[in-house]
Design a protein around this motif. Structure first.
Motif, PDB file in Angstrom:
ATOM      1  N   ARG A 154       4.900  -0.536  -2.551  1.00  0.00           N
ATOM      2  CA  ARG A 154       4.036  -0.016  -3.612  1.00  0.00           C
ATOM      3  C   ARG A 154       4.829   0.199  -4.897  1.00  0.00           C
ATOM      4  O   ARG A 154       4.362  -0.145  -5.997  1.00  0.00           O
ATOM      5  CB  ARG A 154       3.399   1.298  -3.161  1.00  0.00           C
ATOM      6  CG  ARG A 154       2.404   1.854  -4.175  1.00  0.00           C
ATOM      7  CD  ARG A 154       1.846   3.200  -3.760  1.00  0.00           C
ATOM      8  NE  ARG A 154       0.864   3.685  -4.706  1.00  0.00           N
ATOM      9  CZ  ARG A 154      -0.435   3.736  -4.488  1.00  0.00           C
ATOM     10  NH1 ARG A 154      -0.920   3.337  -3.326  1.00  0.00           N
ATOM     11  NH2 ARG A 154      -1.270   4.198  -5.403  1.00  0.00           N
ATOM     12  N   SER A 196       0.799  -1.228   0.000  1.00  0.00           N
ATOM     13  CA  SER A 196       0.000   0.000   0.000  1.00  0.00           C
ATOM     14  C   SER A 196       0.829   1.273   0.000  1.00  0.00           C
ATOM     15  O   SER A 196       0.299   2.353  -0.289  1.00  0.00           O
ATOM     16  CB  SER A 196      -0.950   0.005   1.210  1.00  0.00           C
ATOM     17  OG  SER A 196      -0.214  -0.042   2.426  1.00  0.00           O
ATOM     18  N   SER A 253      -4.593  -2.073   4.432  1.00  0.00           N
ATOM     19  CA  SER A 253      -5.366  -0.924   3.939  1.00  0.00           C
ATOM     20  C   SER A 253      -6.228  -1.321   2.745  1.00  0.00           C
ATOM     21  O   SER A 253      -5.802  -1.204   1.593  1.00  0.00           O
ATOM     22  CB  SER A 253      -4.423   0.219   3.556  1.00  0.00           C
ATOM     23  OG  SER A 253      -3.535   0.507   4.611  1.00  0.00           O
ATOM     24  N   SER A 295      -1.886  -5.868   2.150  1.00  0.00           N
ATOM     25  CA  SER A 295      -1.626  -4.952   3.261  1.00  0.00           C
ATOM     26  C   SER A 295      -2.903  -4.870   4.085  1.00  0.00           C
ATOM     27  O   SER A 295      -3.922  -5.485   3.747  1.00  0.00           O
ATOM     28  CB  SER A 295      -1.192  -3.557   2.786  1.00  0.00           C
ATOM     29  OG  SER A 295      -2.299  -2.734   2.536  1.00  0.00           O
ATOM     30  N   VAL A 335      -6.972   1.538   0.079  1.00  0.00           N
ATOM     31  CA  VAL A 335      -5.776   1.884  -0.687  1.00  0.00           C
ATOM     32  C   VAL A 335      -5.461   0.790  -1.698  1.00  0.00           C
ATOM     33  O   VAL A 335      -5.136   1.066  -2.860  1.00  0.00           O
ATOM     34  CB  VAL A 335      -4.575   2.115   0.249  1.00  0.00           C
ATOM     35  CG1 VAL A 335      -3.295   2.338  -0.563  1.00  0.00           C
ATOM     36  CG2 VAL A 335      -4.822   3.306   1.159  1.00  0.00           C
ATOM     37  N   LEU A 336      -5.569  -0.470  -1.281  1.00  0.00           N
ATOM     38  CA  LEU A 336      -5.297  -1.584  -2.186  1.00  0.00           C
ATOM     39  C   LEU A 336      -6.281  -1.613  -3.348  1.00  0.00           C
ATOM     40  O   LEU A 336      -5.897  -1.912  -4.492  1.00  0.00           O
ATOM     41  CB  LEU A 336      -5.358  -2.908  -1.431  1.00  0.00           C
ATOM     42  CG  LEU A 336      -4.227  -3.222  -0.449  1.00  0.00           C
ATOM     43  CD1 LEU A 336      -4.428  -4.617   0.127  1.00  0.00           C
ATOM     44  CD2 LEU A 336      -2.857  -3.112  -1.109  1.00  0.00           C
TER      45      LEU A 336
END
Length: 279
Positions: A32, A27, A51, A49, A54-55
């Motif tokens: 990333r 993330s 998140s 991750s 975000v993913l």
């Protein structure tokens, strides 16, 4: 890196480590950047991750920009046996590369930290890493092809006061990676341990630290992928090499004291300990 070099590296990554890569810690930061560069090279990715939102955005972006498959997998690898849901989610995929970049650290005086934070860091940096290495190492050895990228740090080559336990977890990963590189080579599996220096990955802000100079995550990721399959350890970026090589000729006790002074100066608030992001 020239366009021709990028194309050759992309072809090498696809042929040796494709078609799927698992990237933990995807993330943010180096994880990333590695996910993006692997997608640019044409590899499908499983993005791991904690998140989820975000993913989801990252997976959609990689699918749109590079016409590859990208699957988000929200998962806390430090809780319970994180390898079981990861193994189940990837069982049907032909995974050829593990990027184990998930991790965090603490900064400041060890006794000012909390035991819960230190044990959580041990679980994620060490326990989760060895679980992933064992599971995917067996898979890669069976297919006689694959690669693993593990994450040490320049602070892991000696004890580092004011990052005492974090440095110890990275020493663990460094030792594990060096040994697995030898053990798994006969099975066609490449193991690379990356030992970056300070990187612009949220580390300083979350730790309350001041970094006069820091590495760019994209540059670090490029150096790591270029070294994969060619050496067992990489110090990505000039700053990583400078921090490591400038003390290598000194006695270990001297290196410990020097790194302690460096960490104490970098920590705006050397106590209490604070949770920070990798490397």
């Amino acid at each position: 890196m020239t366009m021709g070099t990028r194309m050759r590296m992309g072809h090498r990554l696809r042929e040796r480590y494709g078609p799927w890569a698992v990237v933990t810690g995807a993330s943010s930061g180096i994880g990333r950047s590695l996910a993006e560069q692997l997608a640019a090279a044409g590899l499908n990715t499983v993005l791991v991750s904690r998140s989820a939102e975000v993913l989801d955005h990252l997976a959609a972006d990689l699918r749109h920009r590079y016409a590859v498959e990208a699957r988000p997998l929200p998962l806390d690898l430090a809780v319970g046996s994180g390898i079981e849901p990861l193994a189940e989610a990837t069982a049907a995929l032909d995974v050829g590369l593990l990027v184990a970049s998930a991790g965090f650290g603490t900064s400041g005086a060890f006794l000012d930290s909390t035991l819960a934070d230190e044990l959580a860091m041990l679980d994620l940096n060490c326990r989760a890493t060895v679980s992933q290495s064992w599971h995917f190492g067996k898979r890669f050895a069976a297919r006689r092809r694959g690669g693993m990228i593990l994450f040490g740090s320049v602070v892991g080559f000696q004890g580092t006061p004011y990052a005492a336990h974090y440095a110890a977890t990275k020493a663990y990963v460094q030792s594990l990676g060096e040994a697995l590189a030898v053990e798994l080579a006969p099975f066609g599996v490449d193991v690379l341990t990356a030992a970056p220096g300070p990187t612009r990955s949220g580390f300083a802000a979350r730790a309350g630290m001041t970094m006069g100079t820091a590495l760019d995550p994209d540059t670090v990721a490029g150096s790591i992928l270029a070294a994969l399959g060619r050496r067992p350890t990489v110090l990505p970026g000039l700053l990583s090499k400078l921090l490591a090589y400038s003390t290598f000729g000194l006695p270990r006790w001297a290196r410990v004291r020097i790194m302690g002074r460096v960490m104490r100066k970098m920590a705006a608030h050397p106590s209490p300990a604070r949770s920070v992001a990798p490397p």
